[in-house]
Design an enzyme around this catalytic site. Structure first.
Site, PDB file in Angstrom:
ATOM      1  N   ARG A  15      50.249 -45.619  12.241  1.00  0.00           N
ATOM      2  CA  ARG A  15      49.920 -44.456  13.071  1.00  0.00           C
ATOM      3  C   ARG A  15      48.658 -44.668  13.925  1.00  0.00           C
ATOM      4  O   ARG A  15      48.368 -43.877  14.812  1.00  0.00           O
ATOM      5  CB  ARG A  15      49.761 -43.213  12.192  1.00  0.00           C
ATOM      6  CG  ARG A  15      51.091 -42.600  11.787  1.00  0.00           C
ATOM      7  CD  ARG A  15      50.873 -41.328  11.009  1.00  0.00           C
ATOM      8  NE  ARG A  15      50.586 -41.577   9.608  1.00  0.00           N
ATOM      9  CZ  ARG A  15      50.131 -40.669   8.755  1.00  0.00           C
ATOM     10  NH1 ARG A  15      49.906 -39.428   9.176  1.00  0.00           N
ATOM     11  NH2 ARG A  15      49.901 -40.961   7.502  1.00  0.00           N
ATOM     12  N   LYS A  22      43.934 -51.207  10.151  1.00  0.00           N
ATOM     13  CA  LYS A  22      43.376 -49.856  10.134  1.00  0.00           C
ATOM     14  C   LYS A  22      41.929 -49.829   9.647  1.00  0.00           C
ATOM     15  O   LYS A  22      41.079 -49.147  10.237  1.00  0.00           O
ATOM     16  CB  LYS A  22      44.232 -48.955   9.242  1.00  0.00           C
ATOM     17  CG  LYS A  22      43.696 -47.548   9.082  1.00  0.00           C
ATOM     18  CD  LYS A  22      44.673 -46.622   8.395  1.00  0.00           C
ATOM     19  CE  LYS A  22      44.952 -47.010   6.968  1.00  0.00           C
ATOM     20  NZ  LYS A  22      45.732 -45.986   6.256  1.00  0.00           N
ATOM     21  N   ARG A 330      15.503 -53.824  27.886  1.00  0.00           N
ATOM     22  CA  ARG A 330      16.373 -54.792  27.216  1.00  0.00           C
ATOM     23  C   ARG A 330      15.624 -55.472  26.071  1.00  0.00           C
ATOM     24  O   ARG A 330      14.417 -55.269  25.892  1.00  0.00           O
ATOM     25  CB  ARG A 330      16.889 -55.794  28.247  1.00  0.00           C
ATOM     26  CG  ARG A 330      17.887 -55.169  29.239  1.00  0.00           C
ATOM     27  CD  ARG A 330      18.184 -56.081  30.402  1.00  0.00           C
ATOM     28  NE  ARG A 330      18.675 -57.378  29.978  1.00  0.00           N
ATOM     29  CZ  ARG A 330      18.787 -58.434  30.781  1.00  0.00           C
ATOM     30  NH1 ARG A 330      18.434 -58.327  32.069  1.00  0.00           N
ATOM     31  NH2 ARG A 330      19.237 -59.577  30.334  1.00  0.00           N
ATOM     32  N   LYS A 348      12.954 -56.795  30.706  1.00  0.00           N
ATOM     33  CA  LYS A 348      13.540 -57.682  29.700  1.00  0.00           C
ATOM     34  C   LYS A 348      12.506 -58.687  29.210  1.00  0.00           C
ATOM     35  O   LYS A 348      11.793 -59.299  30.009  1.00  0.00           O
ATOM     36  CB  LYS A 348      14.733 -58.431  30.307  1.00  0.00           C
ATOM     37  CG  LYS A 348      15.479 -59.315  29.320  1.00  0.00           C
ATOM     38  CD  LYS A 348      15.929 -60.632  29.935  1.00  0.00           C
ATOM     39  CE  LYS A 348      14.827 -61.638  29.924  1.00  0.00           C
ATOM     40  NZ  LYS A 348      15.256 -63.006  30.270  1.00  0.00           N
ATOM     41  N   ASN A 374      -0.668 -52.014  38.150  1.00  0.00           N
ATOM     42  CA  ASN A 374       0.292 -51.177  38.866  1.00  0.00           C
ATOM     43  C   ASN A 374       1.329 -52.075  39.542  1.00  0.00           C
ATOM     44  O   ASN A 374       0.974 -52.928  40.360  1.00  0.00           O
ATOM     45  CB  ASN A 374      -0.399 -50.323  39.922  1.00  0.00           C
ATOM     46  CG  ASN A 374       0.573 -49.351  40.591  1.00  0.00           C
ATOM     47  OD1 ASN A 374       0.795 -48.256  40.098  1.00  0.00           O
ATOM     48  ND2 ASN A 374       1.151 -49.758  41.709  1.00  0.00           N
TER      49      ASN A 374
END
Length: 456
Positions: A15, A22, A330, A348, A374
């Site tokens: 099913r 399953k 990341r 990252k 900055n």
């Protein structure tokens, strides 16, 4: 007497409409059978045996990191047959716990209660009271002991009125279980060897069979279809949400909250709608997570705010930071204290020190950034030459103008300034101003192109 677990996981799950076994379908981002295995490890089972059949290679590959005893059931002839073949390599002096790979949320507490309730030489069955018991085997008692268990398809009208149902989970001694299983047959509607038929055999041997009832339906709920899996997911997430709220977490809408791993948190933490936590996530005090964020395997310290639609993976964020909206951190990103990472910024494998800012539309990779730096809008670190990755180092109090490209390997020293639109390919000295000045081209003879008429 050692405890050995047998997990029945051989079925295809027709099913589910899937090529995948399953038990490998995921609940809270973890295969259902892994939930059961983890519980077995919690209760310190001597061995964990998995009875498998459908897609054997897929099963073994999915669980290759687990220490398991594999029992192959070539023909699926019923639960009794599955346990019988799994008993062949068990010490007959041991105790056996039977569990199911598609019943993922059984708890350590309930299993321990089941083990403690097993009568000497007898069986302890886990049962549950259901207002609608349709589809389940019924527990038939006499003098408070289980006389027999009848499956739905074999039950008469009176037996179908019983609301106490069999979960299939049991504890028994290995030597007795082996003997009783050798005496059952498949004279039933399914033509299968039912594990539950050992109840009558045990009674015939003068052994007690007791019912240990749980009132928590969630932990004995089985899954046979994707709709049932989805329903159990929501039930489980609602349970987690309530548990966390009872511990002090403020969740704006518990129906739109997901934890797919482990979540720890301090005081006065707020989580808005549609936030997903995956793996191991730790939140400090006064953390605020806005809507539609995904946070995986990360630590976020006190007084930090994660704004909407941000994705954070394998990162460490210090205190008093602001991240987002629409930021992506990341793996191996480390933000120290009072750092700001703004909208549409991707970072990252980078460390950013205190009071530095990357506010808009930038990519920063393989970089070390000092304090009070900055980074202007549109700045990128050019860290990849198509084969190798290179490091960029930006020291304290550096100002990077908008739309700058920083070609690694590169060192930009303390207090220096990069003019807007620059392409920096060489190291920059302390307090140095560096920019690329391109000539401005003007023309009075240029004619703006016009749209060509379509003759069709």
């Amino acid at each position: 007497m050692d405890l050995n677990a047998i997990i029945l996981a051989a079925g295809k799950g027709t099913r589910m409409k899937s090529n995948k076994p399953k038990v490998l379908h995921e609940l809270a981002s973890k295969p259902m059978v892994n939930h059961v295995i983890d519980t077995c490890k919690e209760i310190r089972c001597k061995t964990i045996s998995v009875v498998y059949g459908y897609q054997p290679d897929m099963m073994k590959k999915a669980l290759e990191k687990e220490k398991l005893t594999w029992i192959y059931q070539k023909e699926q002839l019923g639960t009794g047959h599955a346990v019988q073949i799994a008993l062949n390599d068990k010490n007959k002096s041991d105790k056996i716990l039977v569990l199911y790979g598609d019943v993922p949320l059984i708890t350590k507490k309930t299993i321990n209660r089941l083990i403690e309730s097993q009568p000497k030489g007898g069986i302890a069955f886990l049962t549950c009271i259901k207002e609608n018991p349709k589809g389940f085997g019924r527990i038939c008692k006499k003098n408070e002991l289980i006389e027999y268990i009848v499956e739905e398809k074999d039950a008469n009208s009176k037996e179908k009125e019983i609301k106490e149902i069999n979960t299939g989970v049991l504890v028994a001694d290995a030597k007795d279980l082996a003997l009783w299983l050798s005496q059952i047959n498949n004279n039933n509607a399914q033509r299968e060897y039912y594990l539950t038929d050992i109840v009558k055999v045990a009674n015939n041997h003068g052994r007690k069979v007791v019912a240990v009832t749980t009132d928590n339906e969630m932990e004995v709920e089985g899954v046979n279809s994707k709709s049932q899996l989805s329903a159990l997911e929501r039930t489980y997430q609602s349970f987690l949400a309530k548990t966390y709220m009872d511990e002090g977490l403020e969740i704006n809408d518990p129906t739109r909250f997901d934890v797919r791993g482990e979540l720890t948190f301090g005081q006065d933490v707020f989580v808005d709608n549609n936030v997903i936590f995956e793996g191991r996530v730790s939140l400090g005090n006064n953390v605020r997570i806005s809507s539609n964020c995904i946070i995986r395997d990360s630590v976020i310290d006190d007084n930090t705010e994660i704004l909407s639609f941000s994705s954070i993976e394998e990162s460490k964020i210090g205190s008093n930071c602001i991240v987002g909206p629409y930021a992506r951190l990341r793996p191996q990103t480390k933000l120290k204290n009072s750092v700001k990472v703004g909208n549409f910024v991707e970072i990252k494998k980078t460390t950013i020190d205190d009071l530095s800012k990357v506010n808009h539309l930038s990519y920063i990779g393989d970089t070390s950034i000092g304090k009070k730096v900055n980074i202007g809008a549109g700045t990128i670190t050019c860290n990849y030459d198509g084969v190798n990755k290179f490091q960029t180092e930006i020291e304290d109090d550096v100002f990077i103008g908008s739309n700058s490209s920083l070609r690694a390997p590169l060192l930009i020293k303390n207090g220096s300034t990069i003019g807007a639109g620059s392409v920096i390919t060489k190291n920059v000295s302390e307090k140095e101003l560096v920019f690329n000045k391109a000539p401005i081209v003007k023309s009075t003879s240029w004619v703006r192109p016009k749209k060509i008429k379509d003759d069709k």
